[in-house]
Write an enzyme that holds these catalytic residues in place. Sequence first.
Site, short mmCIF file in Angstrom:
data_model
loop_
_atom_site.label_atom_id
_atom_site.label_comp_id
_atom_site.label_asym_id
_atom_site.label_seq_id
_atom_site.Cartn_x
_atom_site.Cartn_y
_atom_site.Cartn_z
N HIS A 155 0.71 -1.14 0.05
CA HIS A 155 -0.12 -0.13 -0.19
C HIS A 155 0.79 1.20 0.07
O HIS A 155 0.51 2.53 -0.66
CB HIS A 155 -1.04 0.03 1.21
N ASN A 384 -10.94 -8.67 -17.50
CA ASN A 384 -11.10 -10.02 -18.38
C ASN A 384 -9.80 -10.01 -19.15
O ASN A 384 -9.15 -9.51 -19.82
CB ASN A 384 -12.08 -9.53 -19.41
#
Length: 454
Positions: A155, A384
């Site tokens: 992070h 995808n």
Amino acid sequence: MGNTDFHVTVKKKEVVAAVLPMHHEHWLPMSNLDLLLPPLDFGVFFCYKRSKINNDTKDDDETIKKALAETLVSFYALAGEVVFNSLGEPELLCNNRGVDFFHAYADIELNNLDLYHPDVSVHEKLIPIKKHGVLSVQVTGLKCGGIVVGCTFDHRVADAYSANMFLVAWAAIARKDNNINTVIPSFRRSLLNPRRPPQFDDSFIDSTYVFLSSPPKQPNDVLTSRVYYINSQEINLLQSQATRNGSKRSKLECFSAFLWKTIAEGGIDDSKRCKLGIVVDGRQRLRHDSSTTMKNYFGNVLSVPYTEASVGQLKQTPLGKVADLVHTCLDNVANEHHFPSLIDWVELHRPRQAIVKVYCKDECNDEAAIVVSSGLRFPLSQVNFGWGCPDFGSYIFPWGGQTGYVMPMPSPNKNGDWIVYMHLQKKHLDLVETRAPHIFHPLTACYLDLTATY
């Protein structure tokens, strides 16, 4: 509920570097906003329903791996390592060290996976533990032929917006989609440079961030993660109930207000405090000459304003007024002055490590402290890799400490429903389920179409 008693076998581990190696390693400084993050990792995973027929997981692994190597050319920061300078501050060594990449197999079918309890079914099973570098990836084939792609990010290097940019670009390269203009990330740290001289004059920042003299204490009560399904009708109803005097609040504000109030209503001591923080992305508030400059910026551009009230006050306050408190809290950073002031504030106090105050829960005086981060722009359908859109996806962030973390995300059903990841004390999770079972539905396969077709 689904099954958590399954085994994951790591078949192979590789290190994937950018396909075009860098001629010279270099150091990329952390921005002042990056420096507000302690060493924390967050995870994200995507589930794909596949058939056993005509399905070669090995080929899928190779497709993803090859695309990763290509994507790391532009997103080179993710192939580096976090090191520390002479002041003890982290910085990014861009050396193309590469990304740890795990090929794995799990003896479970996707529709039997317990998504409601991600601590035992997903975290460290389908999402890898990051031991080195900035990013780790695991591709897991399932018994049904399905696939789970899990990632763990540092992070300090990337926020969720940055991770989303990378994931969408990675997927587009994997499916060889030439019709999409792949985003080129910007690492221009000068966009977040402090002003000369610094112009910090915001007392709000002093009350929102604190300095760390030592690492945060380990929690006495271990927090637990659960995932819920919320119907769009309930979200709309909450928004309607929280609207007063024509002042319509956002769905996120109303949901946050409801959660804050519900948790307070379970408190016994009315004098204890209940804190609520909201994560705000500053990209839209840091305007520069080019409209795409901050849009493509890779790194942390976050602030976490918080508000607090006593348990007794929240019990007695109508939902609409609680939503007003949330809105007022967000107003403190919804301007063009807050983020430049925050950057200047960090500069004035470097190298002291600061952290958002709401992360440091006061065990004696606080009933609860919660941070809500919107994942409603989670680009699920765009991840995808060539075999269809994900049938499910979620961020996972068991971030330590005793402050809870909540992230609502869009349902893969694309009907306005929400998937909500919640990392709270068990008593608070049980409380919201007991007091609002019509809203917080434990996530099961019945809400998602996860059965493989043959």
